[in-house]
Design an enzyme around this catalytic site. Structure first.
Site, PDB file in Angstrom:
ATOM      1  N   THR A  15       0.860  -1.182   0.000  1.00 35.38           N
ATOM      2  CA  THR A  15       0.000   0.000   0.000  1.00 35.38           C
ATOM      3  C   THR A  15       0.892   1.225   0.000  1.00 35.38           C
ATOM      4  OG1 THR A  15      -1.379   1.373   1.445  1.00 35.38           O
ATOM      5  CG2 THR A  15      -0.217  -0.425   2.479  1.00 35.38           C
TER       6      THR A  15
ATOM      7  N   CYS B 173      -1.736   4.922  -5.499  1.00 36.74           N
ATOM      8  CA  CYS B 173      -2.529   4.095  -4.598  1.00 36.74           C
ATOM      9  C   CYS B 173      -2.685   2.760  -5.294  1.00 36.74           C
ATOM     10  CB  CYS B 173      -3.887   4.731  -4.312  1.00 36.74           C
ATOM     11  SG  CYS B 173      -4.989   3.654  -3.358  1.00 36.74           S
TER      12      CYS B 173
END
Length: 233
Positions: free
Chosen positions: A83, A196
């Site tokens: 992430t 992202c």
């Protein structure tokens, strides 16, 4: 092949992409029935998201640090935080283990520089777009980083958490992202960093007039390359 440790679940939608990419890339490199040697620790994203919202990054860092220790104990030779946003606590995670952490922003910056670009637009969560832990790492490597305006940042963030993290991919959201990308290009962006890991579920190279840099794929490519090198780094 060295064992890749995946610190995932944030969200599991993008962690599944990591697993797929690592195995596909390994098969491309080695052929036949080869697949990636990896171990996964998947956290409960609801808990992490609550801590993000409350600004309790120290608690989130401790959760990920403990998970990183578990991955090392399970045999991981390197770690990936799957992430972009949680790279805010990358230093704390790296300090908790003795194996190297492959930083996502570093692999992204290398890919941008390899294409001879300097100014990029950054899409990601509000934390990633607005805080310095990620943008600053890119800037330190010679990149000029642009982010959307306030309404654009809110749209990007909302789509990530309310749609992509729960497996919803909407054409309306794709068009909204395309408009934001167009604005960044008009402001001088030579490329777009999909900062992202979930954004790759929505946006591809075909959705942008300039090159896009899919951070999940870039991270996976760098991990497989390192796992297959002859000497530990």
């Amino acid at each position: 092949m060295r064992t890749i440790g995946l610190l995932g679940g944030m969200s599991w939608e993008s962690t599944a992409e990591y697993y797929r990419l690592l195995n596909e890339l390994t098969r491309e490199r080695l052929g036949g029935l080869h697949s990636a040697r990896c171990v996964l620790y998947s956290v409960d994203f609801a808990e992490i998201e609550r801590l993000q919202t409350e600004g309790r990054w120290d608690v989130a860092a401790e959760i990920l640090a403990q998970a990183a220790k578990a991955l090392e104990a399970a045999g991981a030779d390197m770690l990936l935080i799957c992430t972009n946003t949680m790279h805010k606590v990358a230093d704390e995670v790296a300090a908790a283990v003795s194996v190297p952490l492959l930083h996502l922003a570093d692999t992204t910056a290398s890919a941008v520089r390899a294409q001879g670009l300097r100014r990029v637009g950054l899409l990601g969560t509000a934390f990633t777009m607005e805080q310095d832990f990620y943008r600053g790492r890119l800037t330190a490597q010679g990149l000029d980083v642009l982010v959307p305006d306030g309404p654009g940042r809110r749209t990007v963030h909302q789509v990530i958490y309310e749609e992509l993290c729960v497996g919803i991919v909407r054409e309306e959201s794709r068009r909204a992202y395309q408009a934001i990308i167009e604005d960044l290009v008009a402001a001088g962006a030579e490329g777009i960093v999909l900062g992202c890991t979930e954004i790759e579920l929505l946006i591809s190279e075909d959705d942008s007039p300039v090159p896009v840099f899919p951070t999940t794929r870039l991270h996976a490519e760098a991990a497989v390359a390192r796992a297959l090198t002859d000497e530990a780094t």
